[in-house]
Design an enzyme around this catalytic site. Structure first.
Site, PDB file in Angstrom:
ATOM      1  N   LYS A  87      -9.018   0.608  -0.140  1.00 46.64           N
ATOM      2  CA  LYS A  87      -9.942   0.454   1.072  1.00 46.64           C
ATOM      3  C   LYS A  87      -9.833   1.763   1.796  1.00 46.64           C
ATOM      4  O   LYS A  87     -10.752   2.112   2.581  1.00 46.64           O
ATOM      5  CB  LYS A  87      -9.478  -0.751   1.867  1.00 46.64           C
ATOM      6  N   ASP A 123     -13.418  -7.274   7.321  1.00 46.86           N
ATOM      7  CA  ASP A 123     -12.088  -7.937   7.594  1.00 46.86           C
ATOM      8  C   ASP A 123     -11.674  -8.355   8.912  1.00 46.86           C
ATOM      9  O   ASP A 123     -11.311  -9.534   9.072  1.00 46.86           O
ATOM     10  CB  ASP A 123     -10.962  -6.942   6.949  1.00 46.86           C
TER      11      ASP A 123
HETATM   12  P1  NAP Z   1      -2.372  -2.184   1.539  1.00 48.66           P
HETATM   13  O1  NAP Z   1      -3.250  -1.156   2.131  1.00 48.66           O
HETATM   14  O2  NAP Z   1      -1.866  -1.599   0.190  1.00 48.66           O
HETATM   15  O3  NAP Z   1      -0.951  -2.410   2.239  1.00 48.66           O
HETATM   16  C1  NAP Z   1       0.055  -2.926   2.253  1.00 48.66           C
HETATM   17  C2  NAP Z   1       0.920  -3.245   3.322  1.00 48.66           C
HETATM   18  O4  NAP Z   1       1.844  -4.110   2.845  1.00 48.66           O
HETATM   19  C3  NAP Z   1       1.496  -2.158   3.951  1.00 48.66           C
HETATM   20  O5  NAP Z   1       1.811  -2.254   5.272  1.00 48.66           O
HETATM   21  C4  NAP Z   1       2.810  -2.071   3.227  1.00 48.66           C
HETATM   22  O6  NAP Z   1       3.948  -1.373   4.111  1.00 48.66           O
HETATM   23  C5  NAP Z   1       3.268  -3.490   3.108  1.00 48.66           C
HETATM   24  N1  NAP Z   1       4.294  -3.711   2.122  1.00 48.66           N
HETATM   25  C6  NAP Z   1       3.967  -3.549   0.777  1.00 48.66           C
HETATM   26  N2  NAP Z   1       5.355  -4.100   0.197  1.00 48.66           N
HETATM   27  C7  NAP Z   1       6.255  -4.269   1.065  1.00 48.66           C
HETATM   28  C8  NAP Z   1       7.532  -4.650   1.200  1.00 48.66           C
HETATM   29  N3  NAP Z   1       8.213  -4.775  -0.271  1.00 48.66           N
HETATM   30  N4  NAP Z   1       7.963  -4.977   2.228  1.00 48.66           N
HETATM   31  C9  NAP Z   1       7.639  -4.763   3.343  1.00 48.66           C
HETATM   32  N5  NAP Z   1       6.338  -4.332   3.467  1.00 48.66           N
HETATM   33  C10 NAP Z   1       5.424  -4.190   2.289  1.00 48.66           C
HETATM   34  O7  NAP Z   1      -2.963  -3.551   1.245  1.00 48.66           O
HETATM   35  P2  NAP Z   1      -4.004  -4.420   2.127  1.00 48.66           P
HETATM   36  O8  NAP Z   1      -5.312  -4.101   1.378  1.00 48.66           O
HETATM   37  O9  NAP Z   1      -3.965  -4.029   3.409  1.00 48.66           O
HETATM   38  O10 NAP Z   1      -3.679  -5.874   1.727  1.00 48.66           O
HETATM   39  C11 NAP Z   1      -2.635  -6.401   2.298  1.00 48.66           C
HETATM   40  C12 NAP Z   1      -2.309  -7.792   2.139  1.00 48.66           C
HETATM   41  O11 NAP Z   1      -3.526  -8.515   2.875  1.00 48.66           O
HETATM   42  C13 NAP Z   1      -2.341  -8.495   0.878  1.00 48.66           C
HETATM   43  O12 NAP Z   1      -1.657  -9.458   0.751  1.00 48.66           O
HETATM   44  C14 NAP Z   1      -3.801  -9.008   0.608  1.00 48.66           C
HETATM   45  O13 NAP Z   1      -3.860 -10.170  -0.248  1.00 48.66           O
HETATM   46  C15 NAP Z   1      -4.240  -9.414   2.070  1.00 48.66           C
HETATM   47  N6  NAP Z   1      -5.706  -9.278   2.597  1.00 48.66           N
HETATM   48  C16 NAP Z   1      -6.188 -10.695   2.560  1.00 48.66           C
HETATM   49  C17 NAP Z   1      -7.656 -10.826   2.855  1.00 48.66           C
HETATM   50  C18 NAP Z   1      -8.167 -12.138   3.211  1.00 48.66           C
HETATM   51  O14 NAP Z   1      -9.333 -12.225   3.094  1.00 48.66           O
HETATM   52  N7  NAP Z   1      -7.368 -13.285   3.098  1.00 48.66           N
HETATM   53  C19 NAP Z   1      -8.423  -9.698   3.171  1.00 48.66           C
HETATM   54  C20 NAP Z   1      -7.869  -8.203   2.985  1.00 48.66           C
HETATM   55  C21 NAP Z   1      -6.280  -8.017   2.627  1.00 48.66           C
HETATM   56  P3  NAP Z   1       4.064   0.314   4.061  1.00 48.66           P
HETATM   57  O15 NAP Z   1       3.011   0.937   5.021  1.00 48.66           O
HETATM   58  O16 NAP Z   1       5.592   0.507   4.399  1.00 48.66           O
HETATM   59  O17 NAP Z   1       3.921   0.557   2.566  1.00 48.66           O
END
Ligand code: NAP
Length: 313
Positions: A87, A123
């Site tokens: 993203k 989002d």
């Molecule tokens: P992203 O940009 O890769 O961000 C991942 C986030 O998770 C970061 O804040 C990261 O922290 C954290 N993280 C990852 N592994 C972790 C761990 N082991 N312990 C603690 N924190 C951890 O991903 P994203 O696109 O934002 O998506 C994140 C989540 O939102 C996903 O689960 C996705 O399914 C959900 N989502 C849902 C929708 C919906 O429509 N329902 C829409 C968008 C996203 P760091 O910064 O420390 O790496």
């Protein structure tokens, strides 16, 4: 009918997808992407509207994204959604970014305009509608704690909270420096004194039990924007010991009807919802960008329900 295509397929699109009917014209791009419930939701919408197009999954790795983007206009794509981990990079790669996505710094929806790509973010607005649908309350009236305020979704949601003028915002992230950087950006939007209570309107908190308990006592809504809980063996990102009965708990994850975080919320006596409603509403807003017409929300909701066995509020 294939479910997932790769960059290699995209390179040889006339051979790999020429026989598909309806023709593949939309997709979600991610890594991983197999879990995405967007295809059944959007395909139901396309069918309901009599649009001769199909929405699929493109499994594209980070280093492949730039090339994949150049191929979309060439192969007649109408648009795509971007998910983990694309993203932020998508914002840099598109030719034009709409004002809201520019502000948020994250693109989740792309519209193909001739040979160019335009980036949008649905989002945050999708989350606003989801919170209203699930809990019957507006984001602007809540004190919100965003867990995972360093990722794409966390950033979009934190920015939306700021734009809505929510009562109070607490940012938590495993890598705390990312939350601090985001707080510095959001600070000018929290200058007005709207809230009563002991805490600042905008705070960054450490991810430890003592700090979380303190912050959650002064919050109404906690939103999990981390990827923790997506995989089957993952723990809940928050234990029931730190959650409190007065909280509304929104987990953006929707890979389970009752996610690990929701089970922890149950144990703590708190209300909770999974991310299906956000998926529904961000998807409906994306559909409206692609086709400039209202999305058939009930058809999309029913398709999501059938696909996941869950309830998309
Ligand atoms: P992203 O940009 O890769 O961000 C991942 C986030 O998770 C970061 O804040 C990261 O922290 C954290 N993280 C990852 N592994 C972790 C761990 N082991 N312990 C603690 N924190 C951890 O991903 P994203 O696109 O934002 O998506 C994140 C989540 O939102 C996903 O689960 C996705 O399914 C959900 N989502 C849902 C929708 C919906 O429509 N329902 C829409 C968008 C996203 P760091 O910064 O420390 O790496």
């Amino acid at each position: 009918m294939r479910d997932v295509f790769t960059l290699e397929d995209l390179r040889r699109w006339p051979e790999t997808a020429a026989h598909e009917t309806p023709p593949v014209r939309l997709a979600v791009i991610g890594d991983p992407v197999a879990h995405s419930a967007s295809p059944p939701m959007h395909n139901a919408a396309l069918e309901a509207c009599g649009i001769d197009a199909r929405y699929t999954r493109l499994h594209i790795r980070a280093e492949e994204l730039a090339e994949a983007f150049t191929l979309l206009p060439k192969h007649g794509f109408i648009g795509v959604n971007c998910t983990i981990p694309h993203k932020t990079e998508a914002l840099r790669l598109v030719h034009r970014v709409d004002e809201h996505a520019q502000r948020v710094g994250v693109v989740n929806t792309i519209l193909v305009e001739g040979q160019q790509l335009a980036g949008f973010n649905t989002d945050g607005p999708g989350l606003v509608r989801a919170v209203r649908a699930e809990f019957g309350i507006d984001l602007r009236d809540l004190r919100v704690l965003v867990l995972g305020a360093g990722g794409g979704a966390g950033r979009a949601i934190a920015m939306q909270c700021a734009l809505e003028g929510c009562e109070r915002l607490v940012l938590v992230n495993r890598t705390i420096d990312k939350a601090r950087a985001l707080a510095a950006e959001l600070a000018p939007m929290f200058r007005t004194a709207r809230v009563s209570g002991p805490g600042e309107r905008l705070e960054v908190a450490a991810w430890d039990d003592a700090s979380l308990r303190l912050q959650l006592a002064q919050s109404d809504l906690v939103i999990n924007c981390t990827a923790v809980g997506m995989k089957r063996g993952d723990p809940s990102p928050l234990t029931s010991a730190v959650l409190q009965p007065h909280l509304l708990v929104y987990d953006t994850i929707y890979t389970a009807v009752r996610t690990k975080l929701m089970l922890a919320a149950d144990d703590a006596g708190a209300r909770s919802a999974n991310g299906l409603s956000m998926l529904l509403h961000q998807g409906a807003l994306a559909f409206e960008i692609w086709f400039d017409r209202p999305a058939p929300l009930e058809k999309m909701r029913a398709a999501l329900h059938a696909h996941t066995g869950g309830n998309a509020g």
